[in-house]
Design a protein around this motif. Structure first.
Motif, PDB file in Angstrom:
ATOM      1  N   PRO A 184     -40.232 -38.545  37.047  1.00 45.12           N
ATOM      2  CA  PRO A 184     -39.481 -37.638  37.913  1.00 45.12           C
ATOM      3  C   PRO A 184     -38.141 -38.256  38.312  1.00 45.12           C
ATOM      4  O   PRO A 184     -37.890 -39.439  38.094  1.00 45.12           O
ATOM      5  N   GLY A 185     -37.290 -37.459  38.888  1.00 44.87           N
ATOM      6  CA  GLY A 185     -36.014 -37.969  39.372  1.00 44.87           C
ATOM      7  C   GLY A 185     -34.923 -37.905  38.325  1.00 44.87           C
ATOM      8  O   GLY A 185     -35.129 -37.493  37.183  1.00 44.87           O
ATOM      9  N   GLN A 186     -33.733 -38.346  38.707  1.00 48.46           N
ATOM     10  CA  GLN A 186     -32.557 -38.285  37.844  1.00 48.46           C
ATOM     11  C   GLN A 186     -32.412 -39.511  36.955  1.00 48.46           C
ATOM     12  O   GLN A 186     -31.893 -39.414  35.848  1.00 48.46           O
ATOM     13  N   HIS A 187     -32.833 -40.658  37.423  1.00 44.53           N
ATOM     14  CA  HIS A 187     -32.560 -41.906  36.723  1.00 44.53           C
ATOM     15  C   HIS A 187     -33.703 -42.262  35.777  1.00 44.53           C
ATOM     16  O   HIS A 187     -34.394 -43.275  35.931  1.00 44.53           O
ATOM     17  N   VAL A 188     -33.894 -41.400  34.778  1.00 46.94           N
ATOM     18  CA  VAL A 188     -34.921 -41.592  33.754  1.00 46.94           C
ATOM     19  C   VAL A 188     -34.323 -41.178  32.411  1.00 46.94           C
ATOM     20  O   VAL A 188     -33.379 -40.393  32.348  1.00 46.94           O
ATOM     21  N   HIS A 189     -34.882 -41.714  31.329  1.00 48.66           N
ATOM     22  CA  HIS A 189     -34.417 -41.319  30.000  1.00 48.66           C
ATOM     23  C   HIS A 189     -35.003 -39.971  29.585  1.00 48.66           C
ATOM     24  O   HIS A 189     -34.351 -39.199  28.878  1.00 48.66           O
ATOM     25  N   VAL A 190     -36.237 -39.699  30.016  1.00 46.56           N
ATOM     26  CA  VAL A 190     -36.876 -38.414  29.733  1.00 46.56           C
ATOM     27  C   VAL A 190     -37.469 -37.881  31.034  1.00 46.56           C
ATOM     28  O   VAL A 190     -38.381 -38.501  31.595  1.00 46.56           O
ATOM     29  N   PRO A 191     -36.979 -36.755  31.544  1.00 48.71           N
ATOM     30  CA  PRO A 191     -37.528 -36.201  32.785  1.00 48.71           C
ATOM     31  C   PRO A 191     -38.943 -35.658  32.583  1.00 48.71           C
ATOM     32  O   PRO A 191     -39.203 -34.913  31.637  1.00 48.71           O
ATOM     33  N   LEU A 192     -39.842 -36.051  33.468  1.00 47.15           N
ATOM     34  CA  LEU A 192     -41.196 -35.500  33.534  1.00 47.15           C
ATOM     35  C   LEU A 192     -41.390 -34.995  34.963  1.00 47.15           C
ATOM     36  O   LEU A 192     -41.916 -35.713  35.821  1.00 47.15           O
ATOM     37  N   PRO A 193     -40.969 -33.782  35.252  1.00 51.46           N
ATOM     38  CA  PRO A 193     -40.951 -33.304  36.644  1.00 51.46           C
ATOM     39  C   PRO A 193     -42.321 -33.232  37.298  1.00 51.46           C
ATOM     40  O   PRO A 193     -42.418 -33.276  38.528  1.00 51.46           O
ATOM     41  N   ASP A 194     -43.392 -33.125  36.504  1.00 55.14           N
ATOM     42  CA  ASP A 194     -44.732 -33.017  37.086  1.00 55.14           C
ATOM     43  C   ASP A 194     -45.355 -34.369  37.416  1.00 55.14           C
ATOM     44  O   ASP A 194     -46.416 -34.425  38.042  1.00 55.14           O
ATOM     45  N   ARG A 195     -44.718 -35.458  36.985  1.00 47.16           N
ATOM     46  CA  ARG A 195     -45.241 -36.788  37.282  1.00 47.16           C
ATOM     47  C   ARG A 195     -44.841 -37.219  38.690  1.00 47.16           C
ATOM     48  O   ARG A 195     -43.776 -36.868  39.194  1.00 47.16           O
ATOM     49  N   LYS A 196     -45.696 -38.016  39.330  1.00 43.24           N
ATOM     50  CA  LYS A 196     -45.368 -38.578  40.634  1.00 43.24           C
ATOM     51  C   LYS A 196     -44.792 -39.984  40.514  1.00 43.24           C
ATOM     52  O   LYS A 196     -44.184 -40.491  41.457  1.00 43.24           O
ATOM     53  N   SER A 197     -45.009 -40.621  39.366  1.00 45.94           N
ATOM     54  CA  SER A 197     -44.494 -41.973  39.154  1.00 45.94           C
ATOM     55  C   SER A 197     -44.012 -42.100  37.715  1.00 45.94           C
ATOM     56  O   SER A 197     -44.292 -41.249  36.866  1.00 45.94           O
ATOM     57  N   ASP A 198     -43.291 -43.181  37.439  1.00 44.35           N
ATOM     58  CA  ASP A 198     -42.704 -43.374  36.118  1.00 44.35           C
ATOM     59  C   ASP A 198     -43.728 -43.864  35.100  1.00 44.35           C
ATOM     60  O   ASP A 198     -44.641 -44.637  35.426  1.00 44.35           O
ATOM     61  N   LEU A 199     -43.542 -43.426  33.855  1.00 50.59           N
ATOM     62  CA  LEU A 199     -44.162 -44.054  32.695  1.00 50.59           C
ATOM     63  C   LEU A 199     -43.089 -44.918  32.048  1.00 50.59           C
ATOM     64  O   LEU A 199     -41.925 -44.530  32.005  1.00 50.59           O
ATOM     65  N   ILE A 200     -43.476 -46.064  31.533  1.00 49.46           N
ATOM     66  CA  ILE A 200     -42.521 -46.938  30.862  1.00 49.46           C
ATOM     67  C   ILE A 200     -43.031 -47.240  29.459  1.00 49.46           C
ATOM     68  O   ILE A 200     -44.143 -47.740  29.284  1.00 49.46           O
ATOM     69  N   ILE A 201     -42.218 -46.900  28.471  1.00 51.75           N
ATOM     70  CA  ILE A 201     -42.494 -47.285  27.091  1.00 51.75           C
ATOM     71  C   ILE A 201     -41.699 -48.549  26.809  1.00 51.75           C
ATOM     72  O   ILE A 201     -40.486 -48.589  27.036  1.00 51.75           O
TER      73      ILE A 201
END
Length: 251
Positions: A184-201
Motif C-alpha cells: 500500500p501507499g505511494q512509495h512502492v514499485h507495485v501498488p497493492l491497495p488491499d495489503r496492510k503491509s509491504d511484500l518485498i521481493i
C-alpha cells in the motif's frame, strides 16, 4: 514504515523525512545476494536471451487482481523492436530500430544511451542521466515514464505511456537492483491497495526470494516471514497471490 511514508509524501525533499524512511526500510530489508550481470557480446550487441547460461536476465511477475510485470535483472537493459533476429531486453511492437537504446544502471543512477533517435522530456539526447518523472521517447512516438518510487531503493519502474505493447501482456517494466517493494501507499514499485503491509521481493542465489510478514505458501510449502521463489514459483497469502516465471521469447 507507514508513518515514514506519510511524512515523506508531505515533505518529499526533506532530509529528515528521507532518513526516517531509510531507517524504517533497514528494519524490514532482507539480506540480498547480487549475482553478476552478464556482459554484452564483443560487438556490443545483446546476447540472445534464450541461449544464455545461468539465471535468466528477465522474469515475469503476475499478481492476481493487479497485473503483470517484466522484471529485468541486469545493470544494462536494451530496447528495440520485437523481432526474432535482434533479441533485446525490452522488445517493443513499435516503429523503433532493432537495437534502439540502452539503459545502464551504476552508482550515479540510470544513464540512457541512444543508438537511434531518443527524446527525454521532448529534447533530443544521445546520453542522459534519467530522473524520476522523465518522459523518454524512442523513435517517433514510443514513450515511457521513468520512475523511482522508493527513495531508498535503486530499483526503478518504466511505465509505457504511449499505448505501445510488448510481446508479454504486462503493465510495466521493473528494473530490479536489490529488491522490489509491493504494498500500500505511494512509495512502492507495485501498488497493492488491499495489503496492510509491504511484500518485498529480493535477490537470492537461486533466483528471487519473498519476504512477507506472517504465514504464506510457496508451491504448496508453508513459509513464515520469508521464503525462496527461485525463478519459477507461485506464492499465496491471506490477501495476495502471485507467480514468477522466466520471460521466454515469444516473438
Amino acid at each position: 514504515m507507514a508513518l515514514a511514508d506519510h511524512v515523506l509524501s508531505v515533505a518529499p525533499q526533506s532530509a529528515e523525512a528521507r532518513k526516517a524512511r531509510a531507517d524504517a526500510w533497514k528494519t524490514i530489508e532482507p539480506d540480498t545476494t547480487l549475482p553478476g550481470s552478464p556482459s554484452p557480446d564483443e560487438d556490443g550487441a545483446a546476447t540472445p536471451l534464450d541461449s544464455m547460461r545461468g539465471p535468466p536476465k528477465r522474469l515475469l511477475l503476475w499478481i492476481d487482481g493487479v497485473g503483470g510485470f517484466l522484471i529485468c535483472l541486469s545493470n544494462r537493459i536494451t530496447f528495440g523492436q520485437a523481432t526474432g533476429d535482434a533479441p533485446v531486453d525490452v522488445p517493443l511492437y513499435a516503429d523503433v530500430s532493432r537495437m534502439h537504446a540502452t539503459l545502464n544502471r551504476d552508482a550515479e543512477g540510470y544513464l540512457i544511451e541512444a543508438a537511434r533517435p531518443v527524446l527525454v522530456n521532448g529534447q533530443p539526447q544521445t546520453r542522459s542521466l534519467l530522473r524520476p518523472g522523465d518522459r523518454v521517447t524512442l523513435g517517433q512516438s514510443c514513450q515511457f515514464l521513468f520512475q523511482q518510487p522508493v527513495p531508498v531503493s535503486t530499483s526503478a519502474k518504466l511505465e509505457i505511456a504511449s499505448g505501445h505493447r510488448l510481446p508479454f501482456a504486462i503493465d510495466a517494466v521493473l528494473l530490479m537492483a536489490d529488491s522490489l517493494v509491493l504494498g500500500p501507499g505511494q512509495h512502492v514499485h507495485v501498488p497493492l491497495p488491499d495489503r496492510k503491509s509491504d511484500l518485498i521481493i529480493f535477490r537470492h542465489k537461486d533466483g528471487l526470494g519473498l519476504k512477507c510478514p506472517g504465514d504464506f505458501v510457496i508451491d504448496g510449502q508453508r513459509c513464515k516471514d520469508r521464503g525462496i521463489l527461485g525463478i519459477q514459483a507461485t506464492a499465496k497469502g491471506p490477501d495476495f497471490a502471485l507467480a514468477v516465471e522466466p520471460a521466454v521469447r515469444i516473438y
